[in-house]
Design a protein around this motif. Structure first.
Motif, PDB file in Angstrom:
ATOM      1  N   VAL A 145     -45.791  -8.320  21.303  1.00  0.00           N
ATOM      2  CA  VAL A 145     -44.949  -7.914  22.429  1.00  0.00           C
ATOM      3  C   VAL A 145     -43.488  -7.802  21.994  1.00  0.00           C
ATOM      4  N   ILE A 146     -43.028  -8.783  21.208  1.00  0.00           N
ATOM      5  CA  ILE A 146     -41.645  -8.761  20.714  1.00  0.00           C
ATOM      6  C   ILE A 146     -41.416  -7.530  19.844  1.00  0.00           C
ATOM      7  N   GLU A 147     -42.373  -7.235  18.960  1.00  0.00           N
ATOM      8  CA  GLU A 147     -42.238  -6.064  18.095  1.00  0.00           C
ATOM      9  C   GLU A 147     -42.226  -4.778  18.911  1.00  0.00           C
ATOM     10  N   ARG A 148     -43.075  -4.706  19.914  1.00  0.00           N
ATOM     11  CA  ARG A 148     -43.112  -3.504  20.763  1.00  0.00           C
ATOM     12  C   ARG A 148     -41.784  -3.299  21.482  1.00  0.00           C
ATOM     13  N   GLU A 149     -41.239  -4.386  22.021  1.00  0.00           N
ATOM     14  CA  GLU A 149     -39.951  -4.279  22.701  1.00  0.00           C
ATOM     15  C   GLU A 149     -38.854  -3.893  21.709  1.00  0.00           C
ATOM     16  N   ASN A 150     -38.946  -4.400  20.476  1.00  0.00           N
ATOM     17  CA  ASN A 150     -37.965  -4.062  19.456  1.00  0.00           C
ATOM     18  C   ASN A 150     -37.998  -2.568  19.149  1.00  0.00           C
ATOM     19  N   VAL A 151     -39.200  -2.014  19.022  1.00  0.00           N
ATOM     20  CA  VAL A 151     -39.334  -0.578  18.753  1.00  0.00           C
ATOM     21  C   VAL A 151     -38.735   0.239  19.900  1.00  0.00           C
ATOM     22  N   ASP A 152     -39.041  -0.165  21.144  1.00  0.00           N
ATOM     23  CA  ASP A 152     -38.495   0.548  22.301  1.00  0.00           C
ATOM     24  C   ASP A 152     -36.970   0.505  22.311  1.00  0.00           C
ATOM     25  N   LEU A 153     -36.422  -0.671  22.005  1.00  0.00           N
ATOM     26  CA  LEU A 153     -34.964  -0.821  21.993  1.00  0.00           C
ATOM     27  C   LEU A 153     -34.340  -0.001  20.875  1.00  0.00           C
ATOM     28  N   GLN A 154     -34.988   0.013  19.708  1.00  0.00           N
ATOM     29  CA  GLN A 154     -34.479   0.794  18.591  1.00  0.00           C
ATOM     30  C   GLN A 154     -34.481   2.287  18.923  1.00  0.00           C
ATOM     31  N   MET A 155     -35.525   2.730  19.614  1.00  0.00           N
ATOM     32  CA  MET A 155     -35.602   4.140  19.998  1.00  0.00           C
ATOM     33  C   MET A 155     -34.485   4.492  20.972  1.00  0.00           C
ATOM     34  N   ASP A 156     -34.235   3.586  21.926  1.00  0.00           N
ATOM     35  CA  ASP A 156     -33.134   3.819  22.867  1.00  0.00           C
ATOM     36  C   ASP A 156     -31.804   3.872  22.141  1.00  0.00           C
ATOM     37  N   THR A 157     -31.629   2.974  21.141  1.00  0.00           N
ATOM     38  CA  THR A 157     -30.388   2.945  20.378  1.00  0.00           C
ATOM     39  C   THR A 157     -30.207   4.231  19.581  1.00  0.00           C
ATOM     40  N   GLU A 158     -31.289   4.701  18.951  1.00  0.00           N
ATOM     41  CA  GLU A 158     -31.194   5.926  18.162  1.00  0.00           C
ATOM     42  C   GLU A 158     -30.925   7.137  19.054  1.00  0.00           C
ATOM     43  N   ASP A 159     -31.542   7.142  20.260  1.00  0.00           N
ATOM     44  CA  ASP A 159     -31.275   8.236  21.196  1.00  0.00           C
ATOM     45  C   ASP A 159     -29.812   8.263  21.591  1.00  0.00           C
ATOM     46  N   THR A 160     -29.236   7.047  21.791  1.00  0.00           N
ATOM     47  CA  THR A 160     -27.822   6.964  22.153  1.00  0.00           C
ATOM     48  C   THR A 160     -26.937   7.462  21.022  1.00  0.00           C
ATOM     49  N   ILE A 161     -27.278   7.048  19.784  1.00  0.00           N
ATOM     50  CA  ILE A 161     -26.490   7.484  18.629  1.00  0.00           C
ATOM     51  C   ILE A 161     -26.574   8.994  18.465  1.00  0.00           C
ATOM     52  N   GLU A 162     -27.785   9.564  18.658  1.00  0.00           N
ATOM     53  CA  GLU A 162     -27.940  11.012  18.532  1.00  0.00           C
ATOM     54  C   GLU A 162     -27.129  11.740  19.584  1.00  0.00           C
TER      55      GLU A 162
END
Length: 349
Positions: A145-162
């Motif tokens: 669950v922690i890893e899944r949430e980490n992936v989701d957060l990383q995707m949101d962060t990358e979308d923001t950076i893009e």
């Protein structure tokens, strides 16, 4: 509004619980709902006093007691996480029993974890009991669950950076992303909900009052030392038990929580972790654990890094009992005087 450690007994509750404590707590929840008008109720574990020992029928009686106590809060979004009294010790912890208990509450998966969003604030709740349990299969489920949430957060962060890089102002920074695990800064993740506190180093403030939790503010109001006692010492785990250091570091690296709310210790504390993340420990909400149970109200400000946390305590049970006994004695005295006066009047006639 956040409460913890209700320690309900269901059908095993004695006269004192059924006709005094439960009545008063139900009245408290109704009054709190009317005066605070909260958006959500969070219960940070230990709904039951010994749920891990109960049969299905006895667990149902605990749930009915819980629902009666919450009253109008059942009409609001509410989220419950599992505590050690609910799920049990590591030796008896298994996925089947946790899944059965977790299914009693909204928003929990089979591992006893949850993720939700309200008013644009993201929350993640973890089954902290499983994180204490070595090579238990349930612990691996929580780590997933922690890893899944980490992936989701990383995707949101990358979308923001893009999105930033698409603007001409920031085109020069388009090649500078760094490691994935470092893409998120401390405090940029969700609000983290646990039953056990994280491993703590640094400063803690365990007293009553209010706190403005932000980037640099650590003000606590009027001081009051809180001491645990009573039934609280008989749980599966000691009150000083915390999530191990390696699991704590793993959570911080993966989730970068904005703020952490935990329970278990039965007292109100504000702790500052080494990376500046604040952790607020919610006190016990039962007289079985302490003479002055309490709760926490958290207000999330538009400034993403600021949360206002207020600690409130109920009247001491000893004071209430003294007040009730005093009123009873007064009423009996009035009745006795009235009867004596009536008998005197009859003799005179």
């Amino acid at each position: 509004m956040m409460v913890a450690n209700l320690l309900l007994l269901g059908s095993e509750a004695g006269y004192m619980n059924a006709y005094f404590r439960d009545y008063y707590m139900s009245k408290f929840f109704r009054k709190s709902y009317e005066s605070l008008k909260p958006d959500m109720l969070l219960v940070l574990g230990d709904v039951s006093a010994k749920g891990h020992e109960l049969t299905k029928s006895k667990w149902s009686s605990v749930l009915h007691q819980f629902q009666r106590m919450l009253g109008p809060f059942l009409g609001l979004p509410f989220h419950v996480i599992l505590g050690d009294r609910d799920a049990g010790e590591c030796g008896g912890l298994n996925a089947k029993s946790v899944n059965w208990i977790a299914s009693s509450f909204p928003g929990l998966d089979s591992a006893g974890c949850g993720a939700f969003e309200i008013s644009n604030i993201s929350f993640v709740s973890l089954n902290a009991v499983a994180l204490l349990c070595g090579n238990n299969d349930l612990r691996f489920s929580v780590e997933k669950v922690i890893e899944r949430e980490n992936v989701d957060l990383q995707m949101d962060t990358e979308d923001t950076i893009e999105a930033i890089n698409d603007s001409s102002k920031f085109k020069e920074a388009s090649h500078n992303f760094g490691w994935r695990r470092n893409a998120m800064v401390s405090g940029s993740g969700p609000v983290l909900l646990l039953h056990f506190p994280l491993h703590q180093t640094g400063n803690s403030n365990c007293r009553g009052g209010s706190a403005l939790i932000g980037t640099s503010n650590n003000a606590i109001g009027s001081s009051k030392t809180i001491v645990s006692g009573g039934l609280s010492r008989t749980g599966p785990y000691e009150l000083l038990h915390t999530i191990p250091p390696n699991a704590t570091e793993y959570i911080f690296q993966a989730l970068r929580p904005r703020i952490v709310f935990s329970a278990h210790t039965h007292e109100f504390c504000v702790h500052t972790h080494s990376d500046g993340t604040r952790e607020v420990t919610v006190p016990a909400m039962t007289w079985d654990a302490r003479d002055d149970p309490g709760f926490v109200v958290a207000t999330f400000r538009r400034n993403r890094r600021v949360v206002t946390v207020s600690y409130c305590s109920l009247a001491r049970e000893s004071h209430l009992l003294i007040a009730y006994i005093s009123v009873l004695i007064l009423l009996m005295s009035i009745i006795l005087v009235a009867n004596t006066s009536c008998r005197t009047c009859l003799r005179r006639r």
